[in-house]
Design an enzyme around this catalytic site. Structure first.
Site, PDB file in Angstrom:
ATOM      1  N   SER A  83      59.277 -95.827 -42.022  1.00 44.72           N
ATOM      2  CA  SER A  83      57.778 -96.461 -42.136  1.00 44.72           C
ATOM      3  C   SER A  83      58.189 -98.220 -42.618  1.00 44.72           C
ATOM      4  O   SER A  83      57.575 -97.376 -44.065  1.00 44.72           O
ATOM      5  CB  SER A  83      56.884 -95.646 -41.087  1.00 44.72           C
ATOM      6  OG  SER A  83      56.846 -94.859 -40.212  1.00 44.72           O
ATOM      7  N   LYS A 115      55.783 -99.345 -35.027  1.00 39.81           N
ATOM      8  CA  LYS A 115      55.007 -98.348 -36.205  1.00 39.81           C
ATOM      9  C   LYS A 115      53.702 -98.703 -37.366  1.00 39.81           C
ATOM     10  O   LYS A 115      52.737 -98.357 -36.856  1.00 39.81           O
ATOM     11  CB  LYS A 115      56.121 -98.066 -36.383  1.00 39.81           C
ATOM     12  CG  LYS A 115      55.559 -96.398 -37.822  1.00 39.81           C
ATOM     13  CD  LYS A 115      54.982 -95.481 -37.335  1.00 39.81           C
ATOM     14  CE  LYS A 115      53.731 -94.781 -38.210  1.00 39.81           C
ATOM     15  NZ  LYS A 115      54.856 -94.034 -39.173  1.00 39.81           N
ATOM     16  N   LYS A 121      50.749 -97.947 -47.442  1.00 39.43           N
ATOM     17  CA  LYS A 121      51.617 -98.779 -47.506  1.00 39.43           C
ATOM     18  C   LYS A 121      51.682 -99.803 -46.380  1.00 39.43           C
ATOM     19  O   LYS A 121      52.088-100.405 -45.799  1.00 39.43           O
ATOM     20  CB  LYS A 121      52.263 -97.914 -47.908  1.00 39.43           C
ATOM     21  CG  LYS A 121      55.093 -98.408 -48.139  1.00 39.43           C
ATOM     22  CD  LYS A 121      55.335 -98.436 -46.854  1.00 39.43           C
ATOM     23  CE  LYS A 121      55.553 -96.477 -46.627  1.00 39.43           C
ATOM     24  NZ  LYS A 121      56.103 -96.721 -45.281  1.00 39.43           N
TER      25      LYS A 121
END
Length: 294
Positions: free
Chosen positions: A95, A170, A238
Site C-alpha cells: 500500500s 486502497k 502512513k
C-alpha cells in the site's frame, strides 16, 4: 510457475504460503529477518539477490511497508528491475503512493515487463484465510492473466483501472476504515461512560443499520483490549498521510480523515505505533478519562 515473493512478513507470509500450496515454486530473498521456516520447508528457495530472483521468476510479487521500500526493491542496486525482461510480470501488493506507483509502472514497462499495482485489504486474518480484497491497477489484459494468482489469495478482486488506480482505491479504503474505527470507538466509549455494558451495546448494534465489519471485529478488540496487530497504527498513519497529501494536491478537504490521523498520532505519542489500529480508542479514552476496560 516460478514466483519471486519479496516481503514475507505478517501479510506476505500467508499470501506466499497460499501460492506455494497451489503448486507454484517460490523464490525468496532474505531481508532483515530469517525467511519463514514453513515456506523453506515447503520447497521455497532463497536466492542471492533481487535481480537474480527476477531473472528466474515468471512473476515477482512485492509486499512491503512503504513507498521507499518498494522503490529500493525495484530500482536499487542489483534490484528487481535489473533482472526483468519481456514476458515477465511485476505485481506490487504493498500500500503505497499512487503517483509514485504510476512512475514505477512506466519504468518497469521500459524493461519489457508488465506491471500491476494490487494493494489488499483484510489484514492478517484475511491473508491467512485467503479472503483478501484485492484492488488492481494496470492493463486489463495483464489483470486477466494474473487473476488466477489473485484468486489464491483473495475473494473480492476488482480491476479498478490503469496503473495507480489500485493504490487510489486502497487509500479510499483506508479513509473509510479509519473513520469507521473512530465511529465505533466513540459510540462504545459513549455507551460505557453513560453506564451501559459496551459488549451488550455492540451485540445489539450488530443486528441493525450500524452493523459493520469494524464493529464486529475491532469493536470486540476494543472491549477485550486485544491490541496485538493485525494492522499496525504506524502503517495506517502512513496510508492516511497519503490521503491527506493527495487531498492537498487535489485542493480538497478531508476533515474527518485529518481527525483520525490526529488520534493515531496521539496513540503514537504514547508508544502505540505498533498497536493494532483498533487501539485508536485509547486516544479517545485519554480525552474522556474513561476506559472501555473499566
Amino acid at each position: 510457475m516460478n514466483i519471486g515473493f519479496v516481503g514475507v512478513g505478517i501479510m506476505g507470509r500467508p499470501m506466499a504460503g497460499h501460492l506455494q500450496a497451489a503448486g507454484h515454486s517460490l523464490l525468496l530473498r532474505r531481508n532483515r529477518s530469517p525467511l519463514p521456516a514453513e515456506l523453506i520447508e515447503g520447497g521455497a528457495e532463497e536466492v542471492a539477490s533481487l535481480a537474480d530472483l527476477a531473472r528466474r521468476a515468471d512473476v515477482v510479487i512485492t509486499m512491503l511497508p512503504d513507498t521507499p521500500d518498494v522503490a529500493e526493491a525495484l530500482f536499487g542496486a542489483d534490484g528487481i528491475a535489473a533482472g526483468l525482461s519481456a514476458g515477465k510480470l511485476v505485481i506490487d501488493m504493498s500500500s503505497i503512493d499512487p503517483i509514485a506507483t504510476a512512475d514505477f509502472a512506466r519504468k518497469i514497462a521500459d524493461t519489457g515487463a508488465a506491471f500491476l499495482d494490487a494493494p489488499v485489504s483484510g489484514g492478517e486474518t484475511g491473508a491467512k484465510a485467503a479472503s483478501l480484497t484485492i484492488m488492481v491497477g494496470g492493463e486489463a489484459e495483464t489483470f486477466a492473466e494474473a487473476k488466477p494468482l489473485f484468486e489464491l489469495m483473495g475473494k473480492n478482486i476488482t480491476h479498478v483501472g490503469p496503473a495507480g488506480s489500485g493504490q487510489i482505491c486502497k487509500v479510499a479504503n483506508q479513509i473509510i476504515v479509519a473513520l469507521n474505527i473512530e465511529a465505533v470507538a466513540e459510540a462504545l466509549l459513549f455507551a460505557s461512560k453513560a453506564g451501559a455494558d459496551p459488549e451488550k451495546v455492540r451485540t445489539a448494534l450488530l443486528g441493525g443499520f450500524a452493523s459493520s465489519r469494524v464493529l464486529e471485529v475491532h469493536g470486540e478488540r476494543m472491549i477485550k483490549r486485544t491490541f496485538d496487530p493485525g494492522f499496525r497504527i504506524e502503517l495506517h498513519q502512513k496510508d492516511l498521510g497519503l490521503a491527506l497529501s493527495g487531498a492537498r494536491a487535489l485542493g480538497i478537504s478531508l476533515p474527518n480523515t485529518a481527525t483520525a490521523q490526529a488520534l493515531f498520532s496521539a496513540c503514537q505519542a504514547h508508544g502505540g505505533g505498533a498497536w493494532d489500529h483498533s487501539a485508536m480508542v485509547k486516544a479517545l479514552e485519554y480525552l474522556a478519562n474513561h476506559s472501555l476496560g473499566e
